[in-house]
Design a protein around this motif. Structure first.
Motif, short mmCIF file in Angstrom:
data_model
loop_
_atom_site.label_atom_id
_atom_site.label_comp_id
_atom_site.label_asym_id
_atom_site.label_seq_id
_atom_site.Cartn_x
_atom_site.Cartn_y
_atom_site.Cartn_z
N GLY A 2 0.71 -1.18 0.11
CA GLY A 2 -0.13 0.00 0.09
C GLY A 2 1.03 1.27 -0.02
N TRP A 3 0.30 2.36 -0.16
CA TRP A 3 1.09 3.66 -0.30
C TRP A 3 1.71 4.09 1.07
N LEU A 4 1.12 3.78 2.21
CA LEU A 4 1.80 4.07 3.52
C LEU A 4 3.06 3.21 3.59
N ASN A 5 2.84 2.01 3.40
CA ASN A 5 4.15 1.03 3.51
C ASN A 5 5.05 1.40 2.38
N ARG A 6 4.52 1.65 1.06
CA ARG A 6 5.76 1.82 0.11
C ARG A 6 6.30 3.38 0.33
N ILE A 7 5.68 4.44 0.62
CA ILE A 7 6.24 5.67 0.65
C ILE A 7 6.92 6.00 2.14
N ARG A 65 -1.72 10.98 5.85
CA ARG A 65 -3.09 11.09 5.86
C ARG A 65 -3.71 10.97 4.23
N VAL A 66 -3.02 11.42 3.24
CA VAL A 66 -3.48 11.25 1.93
C VAL A 66 -3.06 9.91 1.80
N ALA A 67 -1.96 9.29 1.97
CA ALA A 67 -1.46 7.92 1.47
C ALA A 67 -2.52 7.09 2.27
N LEU A 68 -2.90 7.24 3.63
CA LEU A 68 -3.75 6.25 4.04
C LEU A 68 -5.15 6.50 3.35
N PHE A 79 -0.68 2.74 -7.07
CA PHE A 79 -0.30 3.08 -8.11
C PHE A 79 1.33 2.81 -7.87
N GLU A 80 1.76 1.92 -8.39
CA GLU A 80 3.27 1.59 -7.94
C GLU A 80 4.49 2.64 -8.26
N ARG A 81 4.00 3.44 -9.25
CA ARG A 81 5.03 4.24 -9.70
C ARG A 81 4.35 5.96 -9.51
N LEU A 82 3.63 5.98 -8.64
CA LEU A 82 3.23 7.39 -7.91
C LEU A 82 3.51 7.60 -6.56
N VAL A 106 -7.19 10.17 -8.04
CA VAL A 106 -6.25 10.13 -6.89
C VAL A 106 -6.35 11.78 -6.41
N VAL A 107 -6.35 12.85 -7.40
CA VAL A 107 -6.29 13.99 -7.17
C VAL A 107 -7.97 14.58 -6.08
#
Length: 128
Positions: A2-7, A65-68, A79-82, A106-107
């Motif tokens: 997920g986003w939180l994990n990846r970033i 919070r956005v990632a969550l 999205f793996e490349r965003l 996403v926006v």
């Protein structure tokens, strides 16, 4: 992943996140969506963009919070490349998405997160 994990190398916080039901920012008549909001701040003087996932001061609070919120939305769950970052209250997206529709989703989610004053997509490339 997920986003939180990846970033941020974080897992989704335990328990049920607090959410609000709100119409999509670009279409007030559209269906309501749930957006994550932080718990009450530990320090009431903390700016909204600095609120962490649990109400603590966090320099990257808005981006987390956005990632969550993106993790919680099945249309934007990864999205793996965003990548998501922040500059003050502005959410900054960088990387690649397959289509303009994907970027719009996403926006839409990012702009609905508490504390977001805008979303910058200047560094996003559409690959499809």
């Amino acid at each position: 992943m997920g986003w939180l994990n990846r970033i941020f190398d974080m897992v989704t916080p335990g328990g049920e996140p607090e959410t609000i039901e709100a119409p999509p920012p670009d279409d007030p008549s559209g269906p309501a969506q749930a957006y994550s909001v932080p718990k009450a701040p530990e320090d009431p003087s903390t700016p909204p963009e600095r609120l962490g996932l649990n109400g603590e001061y966090d320099q990257s609070g808005l981006a987390k919070r956005v990632a969550l919120a993106l993790d919680q939305n099945p249309d934007t769950d990864d999205f793996e490349r965003l990548w998501v970052a922040q500059t003050g209250g502005t959410v900054v997206l960088k990387g690649e998405v397959p289509s303009q529709d994907d970027l719009d989703r996403v926006v839409n989610v990012a702009s609905g997160v508490y504390g977001a004053t805008g979303v910058n997509t200047d560094e996003v490339t559409i690959t499809g």
